[in-house]
Every structure is written in structure tokens, then in C-alpha cells.
Design a protein around this motif. Structure first.
Motif, PDB file in Angstrom:
ATOM      1  N   LYS A   1       0.815  -1.074  -0.035  1.00 35.21           N
ATOM      2  CA  LYS A   1      -0.015   0.040   0.046  1.00 35.21           C
ATOM      3  C   LYS A   1       0.802   1.072   0.020  1.00 35.21           C
ATOM      4  O   LYS A   1       0.544   2.326  -0.418  1.00 35.21           O
ATOM      5  CB  LYS A   1      -0.865   0.013   1.355  1.00 35.21           C
TER       6      LYS A   1
ATOM      7  N   ALA B   1       2.336   1.728  -3.506  1.00 35.56           N
ATOM      8  CA  ALA B   1       1.061   2.074  -4.258  1.00 35.56           C
ATOM      9  C   ALA B   1       0.648   3.700  -4.277  1.00 35.56           C
ATOM     10  O   ALA B   1       0.130   4.254  -5.162  1.00 35.56           O
ATOM     11  CB  ALA B   1      -0.246   1.148  -3.976  1.00 35.56           C
ATOM     12  N   LYS B   2       0.727   3.964  -3.085  1.00 37.86           N
ATOM     13  CA  LYS B   2       0.159   5.131  -3.013  1.00 37.86           C
ATOM     14  C   LYS B   2       1.232   6.339  -3.436  1.00 37.86           C
ATOM     15  O   LYS B   2       0.753   7.323  -4.024  1.00 37.86           O
ATOM     16  CB  LYS B   2       0.131   5.716  -1.499  1.00 37.86           C
TER      17      LYS B   2
ATOM     18  N   GLY C   1      -5.396  -7.443   2.364  1.00 38.32           N
ATOM     19  CA  GLY C   1      -6.560  -6.610   2.779  1.00 38.32           C
ATOM     20  C   GLY C   1      -7.548  -7.607   3.272  1.00 38.32           C
ATOM     21  O   GLY C   1      -7.318  -8.339   4.322  1.00 38.32           O
TER      22      GLY C   1
ATOM     23  N   GLU D   1      -6.382   2.045  -1.777  1.00 36.22           N
ATOM     24  CA  GLU D   1      -5.605   0.999  -2.368  1.00 36.22           C
ATOM     25  C   GLU D   1      -6.299   0.275  -3.550  1.00 36.22           C
ATOM     26  O   GLU D   1      -7.336   0.663  -3.857  1.00 36.22           O
ATOM     27  CB  GLU D   1      -5.541  -0.165  -1.241  1.00 36.22           C
TER      28      GLU D   1
ATOM     29  N   ASN E   1      -7.077  -3.518  -5.194  1.00 34.85           N
ATOM     30  CA  ASN E   1      -7.293  -4.914  -5.170  1.00 34.85           C
ATOM     31  C   ASN E   1      -7.227  -5.415  -6.614  1.00 34.85           C
ATOM     32  O   ASN E   1      -8.101  -5.148  -7.496  1.00 34.85           O
ATOM     33  CB  ASN E   1      -8.832  -5.382  -4.594  1.00 34.85           C
TER      34      ASN E   1
END
Length: 639
Positions: free
Chosen positions: A116, A119-120, A163, A293, A295
Motif C-alpha cells: 500500500k 502503491a500510494k 487486505g 488501495e 485490489n
């Protein structure tokens, strides 16, 4: 097109994938553990391969066994479903390296969005708005505590991997941070093999809004509009719907465009979901919606998107994995009507949502034929199937459709109220009350909805209490009659004696139910009504009202030496593994102090001291397996 597909999963998602595969003429292969030898997904496939013992770590999470099963059966492709190995980039690569088709995004896309924090950072570069927080590599308690102070409480601790609500904790005050961080890291390590976390500012009026995206190998990416997943408990979604209530066209256009940018930033192929957190204090506004996030898989709640768009997302997955382009262009996709999904779990809301395990002896969900098009049941269990402690306790999903939101809610309530499942406890009454709540009907939604209304959603309802009293009266009357009989086997209570006497005189009887409620019946004055509902099975009587079930069963009389929580005995509420022990024999504890943590069905359950006292017995150790109702320790009150 793929001709034979192995589904590397179990339960309702495996059954769901098989349904579309059959319609497309694709042969299916199931994999199963010891616990799932007779499971619905195992029975439903064209072929089934045993892959190991019941624990997921020895079966469903062992990629080598799954790939070997695919080769053994001649399957061309592997669909991972969700959970287990669905977002494991190394497994995806291993499938490809084995010469098989991976029904999912490219491994590098999974890696790009799998952590995460990374990804951010990628989303920031792509111009996608993100929630303020801390993404640093320094994972020391001191640094994380300092960053939390700087962000300002409340803050959200979130595992960078995984997650499904695992490895997440809301922290309201600095003095709670260290303990919550430890718990979060331990859960993240157990669930994902990675205990790193990030911190985010807690949004005070949060709505969980996500966008379904789909990409192909030809460079096309489309969105299939948004879903609202705000009704959550412990960060786990409970009721989801599409489209999101209160979403205006301008905000929808902006959030969906941001989702497409996010997918393109990682060269995405297949089905994926971009999850956003919205500050809904002033309604849904584009400038107050932040990326959380991605998935990189099919979501549990995908059916609501399918129902409003008319698209079969699993069919799209199989076509795109076979090299075909996305079947529709963006301008060909539109929203039609409203859909709501409720997740049905084998758990007891009246007892803190503890998982319920065992065989399903009674299972009715069929809607009348004339209503078939308004309901959809995606289940992983059927009559006489067994829910075990080894996996997530979700039985399946109930999806309802309507021309608008009000109609969809009404259809959902009808579908839920027609369902009958026992003797397992389920969250059916909880779902009915949530969907029927005035604030839900009015779309007054946020992620604290369930917590805010928890008492109203889980309390013993007045109609059910009245019916239970009636049943207790009737059982007491039977007991009175028993005293006159030479052959108690002729009685209603011949199978299980669901009562006990509190004196030798038979003028007063205490009847107990499976919720721990007692009914003190005066045989001379209180007998007044007949049984409200009597069902089949080993119970002498049971009451069912709007999905809520009370069963009367045998309890040992006091004085037999049986332990109870009232005596200070800490009893295992279910089979599980002890993952932490916080006390030693002789230690003094206060009411509410954590004594140990039990892990079962992928969730942690903290067991706490019932009152101030001393730990006089301790029969549990870290790593040990325990059975339901085992006495784990005893706390004696301080005189």
C-alpha cells in the motif's frame, strides 16, 4: 478460448466461477483439502483434486500443489478467485512459468499495487488524490508513534500488504498506540507474511466508495462505475451496493476517471478495484475522495456491478486471459437500476459475532419462481454441508435488484426473511435489521454505521423474546406432565432434555435457551401459552423470527462442577489457536485486562478478565490448539 480451467479456491467464489465456466462450455477442475472433501465446490466441478490437509497453509496456499493439479488434469488456466493466492505475484509468475494461463493481472501489476505504501506513491505520481499519512521505511515504534502524533488522532494503522480488513486498527489516543500497533503487526504477519504498516489520517465521516476497472492486453481500460461498501464491521464489508447513493454525475465522472488513470499507471489487465475513502461530511464531493488501495483481483462484491451493468465479470476475465479484447467500449456501458448485496456468515451476532461451526441441518433460500429475477444467491454451502473452523465463515451472498434503491432494499429484505438456516447461528437477523434500519433506508451511510447502531442491530428482539417465553412455558408444562408419566420417552423431550429443576418440588422450573437466557417458570401460575414454533432436529423446541433463531437445549444444573464465565473460568468460545498469552499463574488482573488472544477463522479474539482478581489456573500456552468450551484459565475475584 480456454477449454479447461482450474479454480484455485473454495467456497462460494469457486462455485461462482464454475457457473460461468459451464455456461461458456469450459470444463472445470476443483482443488480441495481434507476438510473440503465433500464441499459444494468439490461436488460441483467436472474434476476435483485433493491438495492436502485442512489448514490453508498446507493446501490452498501451497502454489506447487495447485500447479501440479492443473498439469495432472490437463487444465490450461488457473483462476485464483479472491483471498488465498489471488494477489500473490510470485504464484502468478509461477503459473505463467509453468506454461499455464493466469486469469488475472500481470505479476508486475500485482507487485506494483500489492504494497500500500508503494502503491500510494505511484498514485501520487499518476495524479490520483491520496489520504494524508505516513509511508516511511522506518517501522520503529518510536518513529511510528511520532508520526501518529504529527498526523493527529484518531489515526488508522494499516498493513502495507494484504487486505480484507486484516491488519487494520483505528487508534483514538496516543496511550493506545503501542498496543494496537503490536496487535496489527502480529495479525498482518500471520495473514500476509509482512508486518510493515503505514499510517493514515482517520476520516471522521468516511464513506467507502470503490470503482470496478477492467483492462486487457490490447491497451484498453474501462470502468464499470462505482460501488458503496460503507457498511462494515472491523473493516470487513457487510452490505454493498451499486451505484453509490448520493453520487452525482460530475463526481462519478471524476472518481471513475481517476480509477482508470490508476489502472493505466500499472498497465493493468483483467478485473480490479480501485478503493477510495470519501469524507462525506458534506456529501460526496470529488475534492474529498482519496485513494486507499487497489485490489488486483475479483472482489467479493462484484455481483452488484454485474447486475447494474449486465456484464458477467468472470466471463470477461476468461476472455481477456485468452487474449481477447474487452467485449464493450466505455461508451457502451451504463447503469441500469440498483443492486444490493449482503454477506451471509456463520456467526452469532448476539455473542460478539463469534463464528459458528457445524453441519447445516436445515437450509432454505429458494425464492418463488415469479420472483427469481429479483434475487441472486451466490452460496458455497448447501443442505447437510459442514462449516469448519479452518476457513472464513462466509456461507455466501444474497443479492437483490430493483429499478431504484428503495425497490432493491425491499427485495433484499424479502430474500433474507425467506431464508432459514440452522442449527448454525448466522448473521441473518443482523443483516435484516441493518437493511431495514431507517438510516440505511435514508442512505445516511458511513463506515461507523454498524458500530453506532450495534445494540439495535444485535439485541434480543421483543417479538422473539415473547415467543421464547411462550416456548419456555410450554416446555415447563411438558415437565409438569412428565412427573405423571411412567414412560418419559413418550414425551416431546425424549431426544434432548432441554430443562433443569432447581428444587425437588415440581412447582417451579428453570428453562434455559442457547443464548444463556433463563426462564423461571411458576408451574402453578405462569403456564399460559403454546409453542410459537417447533422445528425438526435434536432440539425440543425452537423459535425462528426474521432470521433470528433461539433453540432450547440441555444445560447442566449448578453444582455439577461445570465451569462457567460467571465463576471466573475463561472458556474457549470456539476451536482455535492460542497466539498470545499475556498472563501467568498468580498474576493480579483488572476487569477488562487482556488475558490471551485466540485465532480462529482468520480472526483474532481477545479474551479478557471478567472482574478484578488473580489468575489461579492457566491451561493455555502460545501456539497451542484448543477446543470449544475448553477452560483456558481461571480468575478468582479479590476478596
Amino acid at each position: 478460448m480456454i477449454s479447461k480451467l482450474l479454480i484455485a479456491n473454495r467456497g462460494e467464489i469457486a462455485c461462482r466461477i464454475m457457473q460461468t465456466a459451464r455456461e461458456m462450455g469450459v470444463a472445470t477442475v476443483a482443488v480441495y483439502s481434507d476438510a473440503d472433501a465433500k464441499a459444494l465446490h468439490t461436488r460441483s466441478a467436472d474434476e476435483a483434486v485433493h491438495i492436502g490437509p485442512s489448514p490453508a497453509a498446507e493446501s490452498y496456499l501451497v502454489g506447487e500443489k495447485i500447479i501440479a493439479a492443473a498439469k495432472e488434469t490437463g487444465a490450461e488456466a488457473i483462476h485464483p478467485g479472491y483471498g488465498f493466492l489471488s494477489e500473490n505475484a510470485d504464484f502468478a509468475q509461477a503459473v505463467i512459468d509453468a506454461g499455464l494461463i493466469w486469469v488475472g493481472p500481470k505479476p508486475e501489476s500485482i507487485r506494483a499495487m500489492g504494497l500500500k505504501d508503494a502503491a500510494k506513491e505511484r498514485m501520487i505520481a499518476a495524479g490520483v488524490p491520496v489520504t494524508p499519512g505516513y509511508l516511511g521505511a522506518d517501522q520503529s515504534v518510536e518513529r511510528l508513534s511520532k508520526e501518529a502524533d504529527a498526523i493527529g488522532y484518531p489515526v488508522l494503522i494499516k498493513a502495507v500488504a494484504g487486505g480484507g480488513g486484516k491488519g487494520m486498527r483505528k487508534v483514538d489516543a496516543a496511550e493506545n498506540f503501542a498496543a494496537d500497533l503490536e496487535s496489527c503487526q502480529r495479525e498482518a504477519k500471520a495473514s500476509f507474511g509482512n508486518d510493515e504498516v503505514l499510517l493514515e489520517k482517520w476520516i471522521t465521516s468516511p464513506r467507502h466508495v470503490e470503482v470496478q476497472v477492467f483492462g486487457d492486453s490490447h491497451g484498453n481500460v474501462v470502468h464499470l462505475f462505482e460501488r458503496d461498501c460503507s457498511l462494515q464491521r472491523r473493516h470487513q464489508k457487510v452490505i454493498e451496493e451499486a451505484p453509490a447513493p448520493g453520487m452525482d454525475e460530475a463526481t462519478r465522472e471524476e472518481i471513475c476517471a481517476a480509477a482508470v488513470r490508476a489502472a493505466k499507471a500499472v498497465d493493468y489487465e483483467g478485473a480490479g478495484t480501485i478503493e477510495f475513502i470519501a469524507d462525506a461530511s458534506e456529501g460526496l464531493r470529488a475534492d474529498r475522495i482519496f485513494f486507499m488501495e487497489m485490489n488486483t483481483r475479483l472482489q467479493v462484491e462484484h455481483p452488484v456491478t454485474e447486475e447494474i451493468t449486465g456484464v458477467d465479470l468472470v466471463e470477461w476475465q476468461l476472455r481477456v486471459a485468452s487474449g481477447e479484447p474487452i467485449p464493450l467500449k466505455q461508451e457502451e456501458l451504463s447503469i441500469n437500476g440498483h443492486a444490493i448485496e449482503a454477506r451471509l456468515y456463520a456467526e452469532d451476532p448476539a455473542k460478539g459475532f463469534l463464528p459458528s461451526i457445524g453441519r447445516i441441518d436445515h437450509f432454505i433460500t429458494t425464492a418463488p419462481f415469479e420472483d427469481y429475477w429479483t434475487f441472486r444467491y451466490d452460496f458455497g454451502y448447501d443442505y447437510e454441508d459442514t462449516v469448519t473452523p479452518h476457513y472464513d465463515p462466509m456461507i455466501g451472498k444474497v443479492i437483490a435488484m430493483g429499478g431504484d434503491r428503495n425497490e432493491a432494499i425491499s427485495q433484499l429484505l424479502t430474500a433474507l426473511e425467506r431464508a432459514e438456516i440452522y442449527p448454525l447461528k448466522t448473521n441473518l437477523p443482523f443483516l435484516i435489521r441493518a437493511a431495514d434500519h431507517e438510516d440505511f433506508r435514508a442512505a445516511k451511510l458511513d463506515t461507523a454505521f454498524i458500530e453506532r447502531h450495534l445494540t439495535a442491530l444485535t439485541e434480543f428482539s421483543t417479538p422473539l423474546r415473547e415467543m421464547a417465553i411462550s416456548v419456555a412455558d410450554d416446555i415447563a408444562f411438558e415437565i409438569q406432565q412428565l412427573s405423571q408419566l411412567d414412560k418419559p420417552a413418550d414425551s416431546l423431550l425424549r431426544n434432548t432434555i432441554g430443562w433443569r429443576l432447581n428444587s425437588k418440588k415440581r412447582n417451579r422450573v428453570i428453562v434455559e435457551d442457547d443464548r444463556g437466557n433463563t426462564y423461571d417458570i411458576d408451574l402453578d401460575n405462569d403456564i399460559q401459552s403454546e409453542v410459537a414454533y417447533r422445528g425438526a432436529g435434536p432440539y425440543p423446541a425452537q423459535v425462528l423470527h426474521r432470521g433470528e433463531l433461539v433453540q432450547f437445549k440441555h444445560h447442566e444444573p449448578r453444582g455439577t462442577g461445570a465451569a462457567s464465565a460467571a465463576d471466573g473460568a475463561i472458556i474457549a468460545p470456539m476451536p482455535g489457536k492460542v497466539i498470545a498469552v499475556d498472563v501467568t499463574e498468580g498474576q493480579t488482573v483488572k476487569a477488562g485486562d487482556r488475558l490471551m488472544v485466540l485465532e480462529a477463522m482468520k480472526m483474532e479474539h481477545a479474551l479478557t478478565a471478567p472482574f478484578d482478581g488473580t489468575v489461579t489456573e492457566l491451561d493455555a500456552s502460545e501456539g497451542g490448539q484448543v477446543q470449544v468450551e475448553a477452560v483456558l484459565c481461571v480468575v478468582e475475584p479479590i476478596e
